[in-house]
Scaffold this motif. Structure first.
Motif, PDB file in Angstrom:
ATOM      1  N   ALA A 146       0.838  -1.191   0.000  1.00  0.00           N
ATOM      2  CA  ALA A 146       0.000   0.000   0.000  1.00  0.00           C
ATOM      3  C   ALA A 146       0.878   1.247   0.000  1.00  0.00           C
ATOM      4  CB  ALA A 146      -0.908   0.012   1.232  1.00  0.00           C
ATOM      5  N   PRO A 147       0.372   2.339  -0.548  1.00  0.00           N
ATOM      6  CA  PRO A 147       1.155   3.581  -0.542  1.00  0.00           C
ATOM      7  C   PRO A 147       1.098   4.334   0.775  1.00  0.00           C
ATOM      8  CG  PRO A 147      -0.903   3.914  -1.713  1.00  0.00           C
ATOM      9  CD  PRO A 147      -0.850   2.456  -1.364  1.00  0.00           C
ATOM     10  N   ARG A 148       0.062   4.073   1.578  1.00  0.00           N
ATOM     11  CA  ARG A 148      -0.057   4.832   2.833  1.00  0.00           C
ATOM     12  C   ARG A 148      -0.856   4.024   3.855  1.00  0.00           C
ATOM     13  NH1 ARG A 148      -2.907   6.935  -1.119  1.00  0.00           N
ATOM     14  NH2 ARG A 148      -1.090   8.174  -1.668  1.00  0.00           N
ATOM     15  N   SER A 159       3.219   7.597   4.696  1.00  0.00           N
ATOM     16  CA  SER A 159       3.326   7.319   3.273  1.00  0.00           C
ATOM     17  C   SER A 159       4.636   6.609   2.980  1.00  0.00           C
ATOM     18  CB  SER A 159       3.247   8.616   2.454  1.00  0.00           C
ATOM     19  OG  SER A 159       1.993   9.254   2.633  1.00  0.00           O
ATOM     20  N   SER A 160       4.558   5.524   2.202  1.00  0.00           N
ATOM     21  CA  SER A 160       5.758   4.781   1.849  1.00  0.00           C
ATOM     22  C   SER A 160       6.378   5.365   0.585  1.00  0.00           C
ATOM     23  CB  SER A 160       5.430   3.301   1.641  1.00  0.00           C
ATOM     24  OG  SER A 160       4.517   3.136   0.578  1.00  0.00           O
ATOM     25  N   VAL A 161       7.696   5.217   0.460  1.00  0.00           N
ATOM     26  CA  VAL A 161       8.410   5.692  -0.722  1.00  0.00           C
ATOM     27  C   VAL A 161       9.365   4.603  -1.202  1.00  0.00           C
ATOM     28  CG1 VAL A 161       8.277   8.134  -0.085  1.00  0.00           C
ATOM     29  CG2 VAL A 161      10.229   6.768   0.685  1.00  0.00           C
ATOM     30  N   LEU A 162       9.662   4.639  -2.486  1.00  0.00           N
ATOM     31  CA  LEU A 162      10.630   3.717  -3.091  1.00  0.00           C
ATOM     32  C   LEU A 162      11.897   4.513  -3.385  1.00  0.00           C
ATOM     33  CD1 LEU A 162       8.187   1.947  -5.536  1.00  0.00           C
ATOM     34  CD2 LEU A 162       9.473   0.782  -3.741  1.00  0.00           C
ATOM     35  N   ASP A 196      11.768   9.450   5.631  1.00  0.00           N
ATOM     36  CA  ASP A 196      11.294   8.541   4.579  1.00  0.00           C
ATOM     37  C   ASP A 196      11.360   7.080   5.010  1.00  0.00           C
ATOM     38  OD1 ASP A 196      10.651  10.497   2.757  1.00  0.00           O
ATOM     39  OD2 ASP A 196      12.501  10.332   1.602  1.00  0.00           O
ATOM     40  N   THR A 200       8.121   4.616   5.569  1.00  0.00           N
ATOM     41  CA  THR A 200       7.951   3.396   4.781  1.00  0.00           C
ATOM     42  C   THR A 200       7.809   2.175   5.674  1.00  0.00           C
ATOM     43  OG1 THR A 200       9.237   4.410   2.995  1.00  0.00           O
ATOM     44  CG2 THR A 200       8.941   2.022   2.904  1.00  0.00           C
ATOM     45  N   SER A 286       2.096  -3.942  -8.047  1.00  0.00           N
ATOM     46  CA  SER A 286       3.080  -3.322  -7.166  1.00  0.00           C
ATOM     47  C   SER A 286       4.467  -3.317  -7.793  1.00  0.00           C
ATOM     48  CB  SER A 286       3.129  -4.053  -5.821  1.00  0.00           C
ATOM     49  OG  SER A 286       1.884  -4.008  -5.173  1.00  0.00           O
ATOM     50  N   ALA A 289       5.663  -0.715 -10.464  1.00  0.00           N
ATOM     51  CA  ALA A 289       5.912   0.660 -10.030  1.00  0.00           C
ATOM     52  C   ALA A 289       7.358   0.888  -9.604  1.00  0.00           C
ATOM     53  CB  ALA A 289       4.980   1.010  -8.868  1.00  0.00           C
TER      54      ALA A 289
END
Length: 404
Positions: A146-148, A159-162, A196, A200, A286, A289
């Motif tokens: 999930a993104p958040r 919020s997650s980040v890559l 960050d 995440t 997923s 992305a």
């Protein structure tokens, strides 16, 4: 009933609509591809909870659990309903198809649509286990990307980040233009900044998985021998900087540490187990992305061909280990390794050689681009063999009813 002729409309790997008939057929294809068990499941079947059941490895876990172990229980996902202008999400249609398969198989599966991170969903699941499934849960599969996530205790949304850690990362990645022409391009991702990493981990680490266990244990719903597995990925050294050594990798390490904590606790309280299942590469909503992962997966398929093990085969092997049909064989970190076919020295050396040679001009001879492009389309119900895409199809498919 709304019927439309649907054609793929996309921005990169993100599609604006999904095809109901294609999604249904893709579920049927996964079901048929899942190996039959040596002995057909008998009796009512164990009670399972799959969190993240509508896509990728979570969908594979649902279908393989149904076919290999005869599970019943509760499946949780978060999907958007159809509107006048847009179709439902692909997971909505896949869930409807999975529910029909379960009904045909005579298994009582309840499908819930909502935020798995919320305590309200945890209460709803616990009520169903208590009232409909005899108050005993045997298995929990956790497969959430999930993104958040909103923390129920603090109300804060994380919020997650890559991102890589320490310095920017340049990597090759695979793109397709509007006409489907492939391009290999170098992209740079800046390093993690501020909080960050913590953000995440809060989304993609083990906090919510542990909260689920706390919630269900607090209601006295964990059966003797209760076993839980969280699905994870390690991947290749080629993608390590952005994945395993990046922010998402720290979250995965937290997930694995959570498994060890839960394993000790469950062994003490219910004679149970907690593990992570490290799965192999696949084309999922997923994974597409993540910079470089699409290129890597296409090259991996180019090396292995049909030797690339599909998710439903991997999850069949996981269910066999969890139920005792095959020996449970975790590694020293408490992880079930379903990715060994991908990470052998020979396979990785062959993929690395192709990676180094990959350019826009050469990629067609190095990667299985037709397979990869079709796999991306199939995530949304397109490019599925046997589906007539010239025919109008009903888009207002209802969510499975669980009240009867």
């Amino acid at each position: 009933m709304t019927e439309r002729v649907l054609t793929p409309r996309n921005r990169g790997f993100l599609f604006l609509d999904s095809h109901p008939a294609g999604c249904e057929q893709s579920v049927t294809d996964m079901w048929q591809a899942c190996p039959d068990p040596a002995d057909a499941p008998e009796g009512a079947g164990p009670v399972a909870l799959v969190i993240g059941s509508s896509a990728g490895y979570g969908l594979a876990a649902t279908l393989a659990g149904l076919k290999r172990a005869g599970i019943r229980g509760v499946m949780v996902s978060f999907e958007k309903a159809p509107t006048e202008r847009r179709t439902a999400t692909a997971g909505w249609y896949r869930t409807a198809a999975t529910a029909e398969l379960a009904r045909t198989a005579g298994r009582d599966l309840v499908f819930l649509n909502g935020d798995a991170f919320s305590d309200a969903m945890k209460d709803q699941v616990a009520d169903l286990v208590e009232q409909r499934f005899g108050g005993r849960l045997d298995y929990l599969i956790y497969s959430v990307a999930a993104p958040r996530r909103t923390d129920p205790d603090t109300g804060l949304t994380h919020s997650s980040v890559l991102k890589p850690i320490g310095r920017a990362n340049r990597t090759k990645t695979l793109l397709f233009d509007g006409q489907g022409v492939p391009e290999v391009r170098e992209v740079e991702t800046g390093p993690a900044e501020g909080d960050d990493v913590e953000q995440t981990v809060a989304v993609m680490g083990g906090a919510d998985w542990e909260r689920w266990i706390d919630h269900l244990a607090g209601r006295g719903l964990l059966g003797e021998g209760f076993t839980t597995a969280a699905l994870s990925y390690i991947g290749s050294p080629l993608t390590a900087a952005i994945y395993r050594q990046g922010t998402i990798g720290v979250a995965k390490a937290h997930l694995e540490a959570t498994a060890r904590t839960l394993d000790a606790r469950l062994a003490r309280t219910v004679g149970g187990r907690a593990l992570t299942s490290v799965n192999g590469a696949a084309v999922t909503q997923s994974s597409t992305a993540i910079p470089g992962i699409g290129l890597y997966t296409g090259l991996l398929r180019g090396v292995l061909g049909t030797g690339l093990v599909p998710p439903v085969h991997q999850l069949a092997a996981l269910w066999d280990q969890l139920t005792g049909a095959a020996p449970l064989a975790p590694d020293d970190e408490g992880r079930i390794r379903l990715d060994t076919w991908e990470l052998t020295d020979g396979v990785q050396a062959a993929v690395a050689e192709r990676w180094a040679a990959a350019t826009t001009d050469s990629i067609a001879g190095l990667a299985d681009l037709g397979w990869f492009r079709d796999e991306v389309h199939r995530l949304y119900g397109f490019a599925v063999p046997g589906v007539d895409y010239t025919a109008a199809v009903a888009t207002d498919v209802p969510w499975p009813d669980h009240t009867s």
